[in-house]
Design a protein around this motif. Structure first.
Motif, PDB file in Angstrom:
ATOM      1  N   VAL A 274       0.889  -1.332   0.064  1.00  0.00           N
ATOM      2  CA  VAL A 274       0.116  -0.043  -0.026  1.00  0.00           C
ATOM      3  C   VAL A 274       0.935   1.276   0.099  1.00  0.00           C
ATOM      4  CG1 VAL A 274      -1.738   1.267   1.023  1.00  0.00           C
ATOM      5  CG2 VAL A 274      -1.701  -1.230   1.389  1.00  0.00           C
ATOM      6  N   PRO A 275       0.724   2.098  -1.036  1.00  0.00           N
ATOM      7  CA  PRO A 275       1.473   3.232  -1.002  1.00  0.00           C
ATOM      8  C   PRO A 275       1.493   4.181   0.120  1.00  0.00           C
ATOM      9  CG  PRO A 275       0.375   3.225  -3.167  1.00  0.00           C
ATOM     10  CD  PRO A 275      -0.013   2.133  -2.164  1.00  0.00           C
ATOM     11  N   PRO A 276       2.515   4.935   0.535  1.00  0.00           N
ATOM     12  CA  PRO A 276       2.311   5.980   1.834  1.00  0.00           C
ATOM     13  C   PRO A 276       1.130   6.887   1.481  1.00  0.00           C
ATOM     14  CG  PRO A 276       4.587   5.733   0.977  1.00  0.00           C
ATOM     15  CD  PRO A 276       3.825   4.883  -0.085  1.00  0.00           C
ATOM     16  N   GLY A 277       0.465   7.156   2.756  1.00  0.00           N
ATOM     17  CA  GLY A 277      -0.654   8.000   2.517  1.00  0.00           C
ATOM     18  C   GLY A 277      -2.011   7.244   1.875  1.00  0.00           C
ATOM     19  N   TYR A 278      -1.893   5.978   1.759  1.00  0.00           N
ATOM     20  CA  TYR A 278      -3.121   5.265   0.985  1.00  0.00           C
ATOM     21  C   TYR A 278      -3.763   4.228   2.059  1.00  0.00           C
ATOM     22  CZ  TYR A 278      -2.838   6.962  -3.686  1.00  0.00           C
ATOM     23  OH  TYR A 278      -2.836   7.715  -4.837  1.00  0.00           O
ATOM     24  N   VAL A 279      -5.042   3.845   2.006  1.00  0.00           N
ATOM     25  CA  VAL A 279      -5.562   2.580   2.745  1.00  0.00           C
ATOM     26  C   VAL A 279      -6.283   1.720   2.052  1.00  0.00           C
ATOM     27  CG1 VAL A 279      -5.501   4.071   5.042  1.00  0.00           C
ATOM     28  CG2 VAL A 279      -7.395   4.344   3.137  1.00  0.00           C
ATOM     29  N   ILE A 280      -6.795   0.728   2.403  1.00  0.00           N
ATOM     30  CA  ILE A 280      -7.338  -0.361   1.569  1.00  0.00           C
ATOM     31  C   ILE A 280      -8.947  -0.197   1.978  1.00  0.00           C
ATOM     32  CG2 ILE A 280      -7.778  -2.777   1.284  1.00  0.00           C
ATOM     33  CD1 ILE A 280      -4.818  -3.286   2.380  1.00  0.00           C
ATOM     34  N   THR A 281      -9.515   0.202   1.044  1.00  0.00           N
ATOM     35  CA  THR A 281     -10.883   0.439   1.266  1.00  0.00           C
ATOM     36  C   THR A 281     -12.312  -0.538   1.132  1.00  0.00           C
ATOM     37  OG1 THR A 281     -11.248   1.655  -0.778  1.00  0.00           O
ATOM     38  CG2 THR A 281     -10.693   2.890   1.317  1.00  0.00           C
ATOM     39  N   MET A 282     -11.770  -1.524   0.068  1.00  0.00           N
ATOM     40  CA  MET A 282     -12.688  -2.317  -0.499  1.00  0.00           C
ATOM     41  C   MET A 282     -12.005  -3.663  -0.743  1.00  0.00           C
ATOM     42  SD  MET A 282     -14.809   0.116  -3.089  1.00  0.00           S
ATOM     43  CE  MET A 282     -15.914  -1.360  -3.339  1.00  0.00           C
ATOM     44  N   PHE A 283     -12.905  -4.784  -0.688  1.00  0.00           N
ATOM     45  CA  PHE A 283     -12.240  -6.315  -0.902  1.00  0.00           C
ATOM     46  C   PHE A 283     -13.225  -7.015  -1.817  1.00  0.00           C
ATOM     47  CE2 PHE A 283     -11.940 -10.872   0.144  1.00  0.00           C
ATOM     48  CZ  PHE A 283     -10.708 -11.213  -0.518  1.00  0.00           C
ATOM     49  N   ASN A 284     -12.685  -7.427  -2.978  1.00  0.00           N
ATOM     50  CA  ASN A 284     -13.371  -8.340  -3.983  1.00  0.00           C
ATOM     51  C   ASN A 284     -13.062  -9.538  -4.134  1.00  0.00           C
ATOM     52  OD1 ASN A 284     -14.470  -9.589  -6.206  1.00  0.00           O
ATOM     53  ND2 ASN A 284     -14.176  -7.965  -7.663  1.00  0.00           N
ATOM     54  N   SER A 285     -13.765 -10.462  -3.336  1.00  0.00           N
ATOM     55  CA  SER A 285     -13.216 -12.057  -3.294  1.00  0.00           C
ATOM     56  C   SER A 285     -12.978 -12.696  -4.693  1.00  0.00           C
ATOM     57  CB  SER A 285     -14.067 -12.636  -2.504  1.00  0.00           C
ATOM     58  OG  SER A 285     -15.341 -12.840  -2.983  1.00  0.00           O
ATOM     59  N   SER A 286     -13.567 -12.216  -5.619  1.00  0.00           N
ATOM     60  CA  SER A 286     -13.353 -12.861  -6.797  1.00  0.00           C
ATOM     61  C   SER A 286     -12.323 -12.240  -7.687  1.00  0.00           C
ATOM     62  CB  SER A 286     -14.781 -12.761  -7.640  1.00  0.00           C
ATOM     63  OG  SER A 286     -15.082 -11.649  -7.953  1.00  0.00           O
ATOM     64  N   GLY A 287     -11.675 -11.010  -7.521  1.00  0.00           N
ATOM     65  CA  GLY A 287     -10.644 -10.205  -7.907  1.00  0.00           C
ATOM     66  C   GLY A 287      -9.396 -11.406  -8.039  1.00  0.00           C
ATOM     67  N   CYS A 288      -8.461 -10.823  -9.183  1.00  0.00           N
ATOM     68  CA  CYS A 288      -7.210 -11.516  -9.064  1.00  0.00           C
ATOM     69  C   CYS A 288      -7.183 -13.114  -9.107  1.00  0.00           C
ATOM     70  CB  CYS A 288      -6.417 -11.066  -7.908  1.00  0.00           C
ATOM     71  SG  CYS A 288      -5.955  -9.218  -7.815  1.00  0.00           S
ATOM     72  N   ASN A 289      -8.149 -13.341 -10.212  1.00  0.00           N
ATOM     73  CA  ASN A 289      -8.257 -14.819 -10.186  1.00  0.00           C
ATOM     74  C   ASN A 289      -8.656 -15.623  -9.237  1.00  0.00           C
ATOM     75  OD1 ASN A 289      -7.737 -14.460 -13.139  1.00  0.00           O
ATOM     76  ND2 ASN A 289      -5.245 -14.561 -12.789  1.00  0.00           N
ATOM     77  N   GLY A 290      -9.500 -15.127  -8.310  1.00  0.00           N
ATOM     78  CA  GLY A 290      -9.812 -15.641  -7.120  1.00  0.00           C
ATOM     79  C   GLY A 290      -9.091 -15.644  -5.896  1.00  0.00           C
ATOM     80  N   ALA A 291      -8.129 -15.018  -6.310  1.00  0.00           N
ATOM     81  CA  ALA A 291      -7.046 -14.727  -4.994  1.00  0.00           C
ATOM     82  C   ALA A 291      -7.538 -13.517  -4.293  1.00  0.00           C
ATOM     83  CB  ALA A 291      -5.590 -14.411  -5.475  1.00  0.00           C
ATOM     84  N   GLY A 292      -8.487 -12.693  -4.619  1.00  0.00           N
ATOM     85  CA  GLY A 292      -9.107 -11.515  -3.874  1.00  0.00           C
ATOM     86  C   GLY A 292      -8.311 -10.362  -4.499  1.00  0.00           C
ATOM     87  N   ALA A 293      -8.990  -9.412  -4.499  1.00  0.00           N
ATOM     88  CA  ALA A 293      -8.295  -7.865  -4.859  1.00  0.00           C
ATOM     89  C   ALA A 293      -8.774  -6.834  -3.779  1.00  0.00           C
ATOM     90  CB  ALA A 293      -9.012  -7.675  -6.458  1.00  0.00           C
ATOM     91  N   TRP A 294      -7.731  -5.901  -3.740  1.00  0.00           N
ATOM     92  CA  TRP A 294      -8.224  -4.842  -2.585  1.00  0.00           C
ATOM     93  C   TRP A 294      -7.807  -3.446  -3.164  1.00  0.00           C
ATOM     94  CZ3 TRP A 294      -8.960  -6.705   1.792  1.00  0.00           C
ATOM     95  CH2 TRP A 294      -8.744  -8.135   2.374  1.00  0.00           C
TER      96      TRP A 294
END
Length: 152
Positions: A53-73
């Protein structure tokens, strides 16, 4: 009674995920980074697991099917009054003031706000320099407990 127990267990799981991220650096992408500059998202956006995560950024959502099922943030710039996923970094100057066990697609969500005098903070929230925690309210932060944070 069992619904209350399940709610407490879900809240505990969120706290454990946050602590794991804080102590291992996973949320900030610092643990085991071989070439961190190659793993940092250029301007945030949707990323796959293991991307810092870049400095000054946060993780705000999760998609469980993203990244070929690995999950995307979803990584976004931090701002006052933003919900983040459990495991998201906490940017300097911000505190955690609420918890939603169902937030972030069930991963758990934490509400980030800029620190100020008289704000209630959740367990494991950083307390910036110049502030201290005082009064405790067991009902705060969705039942996890909260502390009144004031200028030192």
């Amino acid at each position: 009674m069992s619904a209350l127990f399940r709610g407490r267990m879900a809240a505990l799981a969120g706290v454990v995920a946050l602590l794991a991220a804080v102590f291992t650096g996973v949320g900030a992408g610092t643990a085991g980074a071989v070439d961190s500059s190659a793993r940092i998202a250029a301007v945030g956006g949707w990323t796959c697991p293991g991307v810092a995560v870049p400095p000054g950024y946060v993780i705000t959502m999760f998609n469980s099917s993203g990244c070929n099922g690995a999950g995307a943030w979803l990584q976004q710039p931090v701002r006052d009054g933003i919900w983040t996923c459990s495991g998201s970094p906490i940017v300097s100057g911000y505190v955690i003031t609420n918890y939603d066990r169902n937030g972030c697609s069930g991963v758990g969500g934490w509400y980030h706000q800029l620190v100020r005098n008289g704000i209630w903070t959740c367990p494991y929230s950083p307390i910036p320099a110049g502030y201290r925690s005082t009064t405790y309210d067991a009902r705060g932060c969705s039942g996890l407990g909260a502390w009144l944070t004031i200028r030192a």
